[in-house]
Each structure stands twice: as C-alpha cells, then as structure tokens.
Design an enzyme around this catalytic site. Sequence first.
Site, mmCIF file in Angstrom:
data_model
loop_
_atom_site.group_PDB
_atom_site.id
_atom_site.type_symbol
_atom_site.label_atom_id
_atom_site.label_comp_id
_atom_site.label_asym_id
_atom_site.label_seq_id
_atom_site.Cartn_x
_atom_site.Cartn_y
_atom_site.Cartn_z
ATOM 1 N N ARG A 1 7.697 -6.414 -73.984
ATOM 2 C CA ARG A 1 7.448 -5.794 -72.476
ATOM 3 C C ARG A 1 6.050 -6.575 -71.975
ATOM 4 O O ARG A 1 5.926 -6.960 -70.806
ATOM 5 C CB ARG A 1 7.736 -4.583 -72.250
ATOM 6 C CG ARG A 1 7.092 -3.985 -70.902
ATOM 7 C CD ARG A 1 8.069 -2.851 -70.489
ATOM 8 N NE ARG A 1 7.909 -1.716 -71.367
ATOM 9 C CZ ARG A 1 6.974 -1.103 -72.040
ATOM 10 N NH1 ARG A 1 5.594 -1.167 -71.575
ATOM 11 N NH2 ARG A 1 7.053 -0.114 -72.890
ATOM 12 N N TYR B 1 15.524 -12.639 -46.570
ATOM 13 C CA TYR B 1 16.701 -12.515 -47.540
ATOM 14 C C TYR B 1 17.180 -11.016 -47.364
ATOM 15 O O TYR B 1 16.371 -10.141 -47.260
ATOM 16 C CB TYR B 1 16.405 -12.612 -48.882
ATOM 17 C CG TYR B 1 17.422 -12.493 -49.878
ATOM 18 C CD1 TYR B 1 18.573 -12.703 -49.845
ATOM 19 C CD2 TYR B 1 16.995 -11.544 -50.938
ATOM 20 C CE1 TYR B 1 19.684 -12.307 -50.640
ATOM 21 C CE2 TYR B 1 18.023 -10.936 -51.933
ATOM 22 C CZ TYR B 1 19.507 -11.525 -51.666
ATOM 23 O OH TYR B 1 20.166 -10.998 -52.647
ATOM 24 N N ASP C 1 6.920 -15.931 -49.738
ATOM 25 C CA ASP C 1 8.308 -16.099 -50.572
ATOM 26 C C ASP C 1 8.379 -17.573 -50.586
ATOM 27 O O ASP C 1 8.958 -18.129 -49.476
ATOM 28 C CB ASP C 1 9.368 -15.139 -50.023
ATOM 29 C CG ASP C 1 10.736 -15.331 -50.776
ATOM 30 O OD1 ASP C 1 11.000 -16.722 -51.710
ATOM 31 O OD2 ASP C 1 11.475 -14.375 -50.789
ATOM 32 N N LYS D 1 16.381 -19.454 -58.425
ATOM 33 C CA LYS D 1 16.845 -20.766 -57.412
ATOM 34 C C LYS D 1 16.452 -22.098 -58.039
ATOM 35 O O LYS D 1 16.870 -22.520 -58.950
ATOM 36 C CB LYS D 1 16.534 -20.174 -55.836
ATOM 37 C CG LYS D 1 16.837 -18.782 -55.473
ATOM 38 C CD LYS D 1 18.455 -18.588 -55.643
ATOM 39 C CE LYS D 1 18.998 -17.203 -55.230
ATOM 40 N NZ LYS D 1 18.343 -16.099 -55.224
HETATM 41 O O1 P1T Z 1 18.184 -12.753 -56.285
HETATM 42 P P1 P1T Z 1 16.924 -12.546 -56.875
HETATM 43 O O2 P1T Z 1 16.315 -13.343 -58.013
HETATM 44 O O3 P1T Z 1 16.558 -11.130 -57.079
HETATM 45 O O4 P1T Z 1 15.840 -13.072 -55.639
HETATM 46 C C1 P1T Z 1 15.979 -12.289 -54.264
HETATM 47 C C2 P1T Z 1 15.540 -13.260 -53.353
HETATM 48 C C3 P1T Z 1 14.447 -13.164 -52.794
HETATM 49 N N1 P1T Z 1 13.762 -14.256 -51.786
HETATM 50 C C4 P1T Z 1 14.665 -15.088 -51.162
HETATM 51 C C5 P1T Z 1 14.202 -16.068 -50.099
HETATM 52 C C6 P1T Z 1 16.170 -15.176 -51.994
HETATM 53 O O5 P1T Z 1 16.871 -16.096 -51.386
HETATM 54 C C7 P1T Z 1 16.400 -14.170 -52.861
HETATM 55 C C8 P1T Z 1 17.712 -14.495 -53.252
HETATM 56 N N2 P1T Z 1 18.606 -14.993 -52.586
HETATM 57 C C9 P1T Z 1 20.087 -15.028 -52.439
HETATM 58 C C10 P1T Z 1 20.670 -14.366 -53.769
HETATM 59 C C11 P1T Z 1 20.816 -15.660 -51.619
HETATM 60 O O6 P1T Z 1 21.911 -16.239 -51.553
HETATM 61 O O7 P1T Z 1 20.338 -15.825 -50.407
#
Ligand code: P1T
Length: 379
Positions: free
Chosen positions: A46, A98, A170, A195
């Site tokens: 961890r 998001y 972000d 992503k």
């Molecule tokens: O899904 P996760 O890895 O927890 O990330 C969250 C997140 C944070 N910031 C942005 C700009 C994002 O697009 C996302 C996750 N977005 C999607 C799952 C989506 O389809 O837009």
Amino acid sequence: MKFNTKTIHGGQEHDKAYGSVMPPIYQTSTYAQSTPGGHKGYEYSRTHNPTRNALEKSFASIENGNHGLAFGSGLAAIDAVIKLLKPGDEVISTNDLYGGTYRLFTKIYEAFGIKFHFIGMENASKIEMYINKNTKLIWVETPTNPMLNIIDLEAVSKIAKKYEVLLAADNTFATPYLQKPLDLGADIVMHSATKYLGGHSDVVMGALVVKEKELADKLYFIQNASGAVCGPQDSFLVLRGIKTLHVRMQRHCENGRAIAAYLEQHPKIEKVYWPGLKTHPNHDIAKAQMKDFGGMLSFTTKGNSYEASIRIVEKLKIFTLAESLGGVESLSGHPASMTHASIPKEEREKTGVIDSLIRLSVGIEDIDDLISDLDQALL
Ligand code: P1T
C-alpha cells in the site's frame, strides 16, 4: 529529454536483477525484513511497490513534475486532493465537469463541511468574485467534459497565486501530449489514467503529479493513510500504454479534426463542440495552450430530440456506445443519461448538456470507416 522520448524512457531504469527492459510486475503485498526495519526500501505494497513506483516516475516525467502518485481510479486521485482541505474550506470549480467529480464534491464532501462554487471559467476573471479568506482550491477541467470548454490555465494560475490558493487541473481530456498544466502554473495535475494514459480501455486508474516536495509529501501521506492505491498488474499496463501516448494522440487529433469538419457540414447537426474549430469561443486560448485539439468532441442535432439522439447512438456500429473515453477504439456516449446523469437536469442544461447532446471519443481506426459509420447512423 523531449516529450516523445519521455513517454518511453522518462524516470525509467532497467531492472537491476536481470536487466529486464520493462519493470517486473512485483505481485506482492509485502517484503522480507532481516530485522524490524531492515528492508530494501519496500515494506508493504500500500505504501510502496516497485512496479507502481516505476509508473509514478513516468507520470512525473511526462507532466514535467517532480513527484507522481498512482491511485485506484481517477476519482480516488481527486478524493486525495480534496482530503488536503478541512471543514469550512471553499473550492471554486468549473461548472462543466465529469459527473462523477461533481457527485464526489456535492454528495460526499459537502456533508463534511466543504463548500463548492461551480462557475463558468471561460472568462478567468470571474473567479475573483468567488474568492474569500476560506478559498483553498481552484479545480479546473480543460477541455471540460463533455462540453469541451477551454479554460485559460495561465490566467487562472495568476489569480490562484495572487490569493495563495492551490490550483488543480484535471488533464484527462488533453493529456500531457497536448498540454502541461504544471508549466502553465498549476500546482497539481490530475488524470483519470483509465483514459488516454492507459489508452486501451482495460484499466481503471488515477494519477496526480506535483512539483513541490511539501505538497507531494502531504499527498503521499494521504495516499498511504487512505489507501486507494492501484495494483502492480495495472501499473504495468498503464506504463506500457504511456509508451505509445504520443503516437496515439497524433492520430486521435487527426481523426478528431476530420470528424469535426464532417459533422460541421452535416445538415442534421445543430452544433459541434471541438476546440479546434474557429467557431469555438475559446479557440485562441486552446491554440495557445495546447499543441493540438484532441480526439474528444460533442455535438447536438437539430430539434434537440432525446429519442433521435438515442437512435443515433444505437445505430453506430464502430463507435461503441459506452461510458469512458481515450482508448484506441471509438466510443459514443449520451451524457444526459450516462456520464452526467448524476448532475441535476437544471444544472446540466445550464452548461449545455441538453437531451440531444452526443459525445464522441474518436479512436485511431481508419477515418473512412469512422465517417461511414456516422453517415449511416445520421441517415
Ligand atoms: O473513472 P475514473 O478513472 O475514476 O475517473 C474519473 C474522471 C475524472 N475526470 C474526468 C475528466 C473524467 O472524464 C473521469 C471519468 N470519465 C468517464 C468515465 C466518462 O465517460 O466521462
């Protein structure tokens, strides 16, 4: 080292035991000690894991930062940033963001006494109206999800520095290939590494990168104390993904440009949101702070019909209807009912997330096939 070399070599060293070019997947929770505290730098996964550490060094390198941190998801990374705050503190955030980030802020952290102001930041000077002695953090998404608004990071960072407020960006949609928030004055850069960094739709992961040691130490403490880390196998996959980030992004941008041009002239389309279009309200800022304009775009159809939009996403064949973005394969999404359903209708419509809005994550397939697919779905 230039960016296209950093994606492959940044922060990396060959394995000391056998010279393996890729770091081994250290699938272990713990490490032998000769005497209490007598270990080789690793005691519990961890806290530290060699495969995760290799990835964290890569994150830091590609974002021009000094310290990288990997988390179990993008939201876990955002959660760690908000844990820097305490009850009574205030955050100013982009109003288009998001849906899951909005949900984390409003449904979890408001209950702990943190106040969030969601505002349009297309004109950065508007932020100053919301700053007071309790303001501790400005949270920016640029380009925003799903409206592709562009926020001037340099202008926001000047305001953040003037009032001694942290600025977090972000950078999920842009990736460091297109834009480097730390170079533009942000204190923290965050990614949903799920992503473009991972790039193959096979991992859920988050990342933070900072320059300052003091801030990094606070975040490492939270990472270890709260424990939302990712595993070694996933660390390996994202490290592998990053090695092709620059070539993938080049093609994402090329295909994004062609699809934006195609949609713009289509008789059934009302509006196309892509920062590379001259008609985009902050196109000039995008041009100044980004290398190119990316593979994410959104559009609305004439008549703003919910049903017509659902029919389009159902008819698309190569564009898979799915949550998420940034993989090699093209995806379509209907933000109002999918990724942004957690934002109340009145709130999302204020930012443009209306019923007919469709979001595309343009992949790296052959552009002729992608356009034929859109052609048949828009018939
Ligand atoms: O899904 P996760 O890895 O927890 O990330 C969250 C997140 C944070 N910031 C942005 C700009 C994002 O697009 C996302 C996750 N977005 C999607 C799952 C989506 O389809 O837009």
